[in-house]
Write a protein that holds these residues in place. Structure first.
Motif, PDB file in Angstrom:
ATOM      1  N   SER A 285     -30.643  41.676 -52.991  1.00  0.00           N
ATOM      2  CA  SER A 285     -30.534  42.170 -54.361  1.00  0.00           C
ATOM      3  C   SER A 285     -29.219  42.850 -54.691  1.00  0.00           C
ATOM      4  N   GLY A 286     -28.319  42.968 -53.723  1.00  0.00           N
ATOM      5  CA  GLY A 286     -27.075  43.673 -53.946  1.00  0.00           C
ATOM      6  C   GLY A 286     -27.264  45.173 -53.801  1.00  0.00           C
ATOM      7  N   TYR A 287     -26.158  45.886 -53.758  1.00  0.00           N
ATOM      8  CA  TYR A 287     -26.229  47.336 -53.594  1.00  0.00           C
ATOM      9  C   TYR A 287     -26.914  48.004 -54.776  1.00  0.00           C
ATOM     10  N   ARG A 288     -26.591  47.566 -55.980  1.00  0.00           N
ATOM     11  CA  ARG A 288     -27.205  48.194 -57.168  1.00  0.00           C
ATOM     12  C   ARG A 288     -28.692  47.889 -57.265  1.00  0.00           C
TER      13      ARG A 288
ATOM     14  N   VAL B 191      -7.636  33.522 -41.244  1.00  0.00           N
ATOM     15  CA  VAL B 191      -7.743  32.349 -42.119  1.00  0.00           C
ATOM     16  C   VAL B 191      -9.075  31.628 -41.880  1.00  0.00           C
ATOM     17  N   THR B 192      -9.485  31.537 -40.635  1.00  0.00           N
ATOM     18  CA  THR B 192     -10.749  30.872 -40.318  1.00  0.00           C
ATOM     19  C   THR B 192     -11.925  31.611 -40.937  1.00  0.00           C
ATOM     20  N   VAL B 193     -11.953  32.926 -40.771  1.00  0.00           N
ATOM     21  CA  VAL B 193     -13.046  33.722 -41.341  1.00  0.00           C
ATOM     22  C   VAL B 193     -13.004  33.643 -42.863  1.00  0.00           C
ATOM     23  N   ALA B 194     -11.832  33.787 -43.456  1.00  0.00           N
ATOM     24  CA  ALA B 194     -11.725  33.746 -44.916  1.00  0.00           C
ATOM     25  C   ALA B 194     -12.167  32.394 -45.468  1.00  0.00           C
ATOM     26  N   THR B 195     -11.799  31.320 -44.801  1.00  0.00           N
ATOM     27  CA  THR B 195     -12.180  29.979 -45.255  1.00  0.00           C
ATOM     28  C   THR B 195     -13.679  29.762 -45.134  1.00  0.00           C
ATOM     29  N   ALA B 196     -14.242  30.124 -43.983  1.00  0.00           N
ATOM     30  CA  ALA B 196     -15.690  29.945 -43.775  1.00  0.00           C
ATOM     31  C   ALA B 196     -16.480  30.817 -44.744  1.00  0.00           C
ATOM     32  N   LEU B 197     -16.046  32.047 -44.917  1.00  0.00           N
ATOM     33  CA  LEU B 197     -16.720  32.972 -45.828  1.00  0.00           C
ATOM     34  C   LEU B 197     -16.656  32.471 -47.269  1.00  0.00           C
ATOM     35  N   GLY B 198     -15.477  32.043 -47.700  1.00  0.00           N
ATOM     36  CA  GLY B 198     -15.339  31.506 -49.058  1.00  0.00           C
ATOM     37  C   GLY B 198     -16.196  30.278 -49.267  1.00  0.00           C
ATOM     38  N   ALA B 199     -16.254  29.413 -48.274  1.00  0.00           N
ATOM     39  CA  ALA B 199     -17.086  28.208 -48.385  1.00  0.00           C
ATOM     40  C   ALA B 199     -18.559  28.577 -48.480  1.00  0.00           C
ATOM     41  N   LEU B 200     -18.988  29.568 -47.691  1.00  0.00           N
ATOM     42  CA  LEU B 200     -20.392  29.995 -47.751  1.00  0.00           C
ATOM     43  C   LEU B 200     -20.722  30.573 -49.127  1.00  0.00           C
TER      44      LEU B 200
ATOM     45  N   ALA C  40     -22.909  37.841 -48.957  1.00  0.00           N
ATOM     46  CA  ALA C  40     -23.865  38.313 -49.953  1.00  0.00           C
ATOM     47  C   ALA C  40     -23.331  39.484 -50.771  1.00  0.00           C
ATOM     48  N   LEU C  41     -22.452  40.289 -50.181  1.00  0.00           N
ATOM     49  CA  LEU C  41     -22.094  41.562 -50.808  1.00  0.00           C
ATOM     50  C   LEU C  41     -20.605  41.796 -51.046  1.00  0.00           C
ATOM     51  N   GLY C  42     -19.769  40.880 -50.574  1.00  0.00           N
ATOM     52  CA  GLY C  42     -18.329  41.109 -50.607  1.00  0.00           C
ATOM     53  C   GLY C  42     -17.766  41.494 -51.957  1.00  0.00           C
ATOM     54  N   SER C  43     -18.211  40.842 -53.019  1.00  0.00           N
ATOM     55  CA  SER C  43     -17.632  41.140 -54.337  1.00  0.00           C
ATOM     56  C   SER C  43     -18.049  42.514 -54.856  1.00  0.00           C
TER      57      SER C  43
ATOM     58  N   ARG D 164     -16.465  51.648 -45.373  1.00  0.00           N
ATOM     59  CA  ARG D 164     -16.017  51.836 -43.985  1.00  0.00           C
ATOM     60  C   ARG D 164     -16.942  51.094 -43.023  1.00  0.00           C
ATOM     61  N   ALA D 165     -18.253  51.195 -43.242  1.00  0.00           N
ATOM     62  CA  ALA D 165     -19.218  50.511 -42.376  1.00  0.00           C
ATOM     63  C   ALA D 165     -19.037  48.996 -42.466  1.00  0.00           C
ATOM     64  N   ALA D 166     -18.887  48.484 -43.668  1.00  0.00           N
ATOM     65  CA  ALA D 166     -18.706  47.043 -43.843  1.00  0.00           C
ATOM     66  C   ALA D 166     -17.381  46.581 -43.235  1.00  0.00           C
TER      67      ALA D 166
END
Length: 197
Positions: free
Chosen positions: A32-35, A161-170, A116-119, A130-132
């Motif tokens: 549901s997101g942080y909010r 780059v690998t993490v950013a690409t995989a994360l963006g694709a997900l 799920a929560l990056g944005s 900090r935890a994230a």
């Protein structure tokens, strides 16, 4: 039961309850997101009353920080388990295939917390961020250790780059309402990240 025995049981019961709240909150923030993760709803989902919250946390942000840490730890543990089960020199390929699998796309509540929560992260309290951040760094380091040139110049950047690409694709695969496009995004990222000779 002696009073010494009951004193020994009380902390572990409190720890188990605390663990249940954190686990519930970690699922709730991904779902549901942080909010959307309210204290009352989380306590109810954990089978507890709202009044017991402050016996475990000093604030909602404190709970969210622990939930972010737990959700991130779940992602790192999942990927580390995949790597450990993979044949030698195939760990990264196995991790990426699991991360960009259709099952992971559909598992928002238990899947990657960053996707799920990056944005939402820039708007969170410093302790939540900090935890994230700590868990994101662990994820990058885990990927870096799977690279053939780990420890040499450029490996850390390749991991980023690998993490950013995989994360963006997900994120994109989860965002669209077109299953064919979702699958195409996943496949394209996998083809880019795990080229076949």
């Amino acid at each position: 039961m002696s009073s010494a025995t009951s004193r020994q049981l009380a902390p572990s019961r409190k720890e188990a309850t605390h663990e249940r709240i954190v686990e519930t909150a970690a699922r709730a923030i991904r779902r549901s997101g942080y909010r959307g993760a309210g204290v009352a709803d989380i306590m109810k989902e954990a089978g507890l009353t709202h009044g017991g919250f402050y016996a475990h946390f000093d604030s909602r942000e404190g709970m969210l920080a622990e939930a972010a840490d737990r959700a991130g730890a779940d992602t790192v543990a999942f990927l580390a388990g995949v790597a450990a089960a993979a044949p030698p020199k195939q760990e990264l390929d196995a991790m990426l295939r699991a991360y960009l699998s259709k099952e992971h796309v559909e598992s928002v509540e238990t899947g990657c917390a960053v996707a799920a929560l990056g944005s939402e992260m820039p708007r969170q309290a410093p302790k939540v961020r900090r935890a994230a951040t700590h868990r994101i760094k662990e994820m990058i380091d885990l990927v870096a250790r799977q690279l053939p040139d780990w420890g040499r110049p450029g490996a850390h950047e390749r991991a980023l780059v690998t993490v950013a690409t995989a994360l963006g694709a997900l994120i994109l695969a989860r965002a669209v309402d077109d299953p064919k496009l979702s699958d195409a995004v996943r496949r394209a990222a996998l083809n880019h990240l795990t080229p076949r000779d």
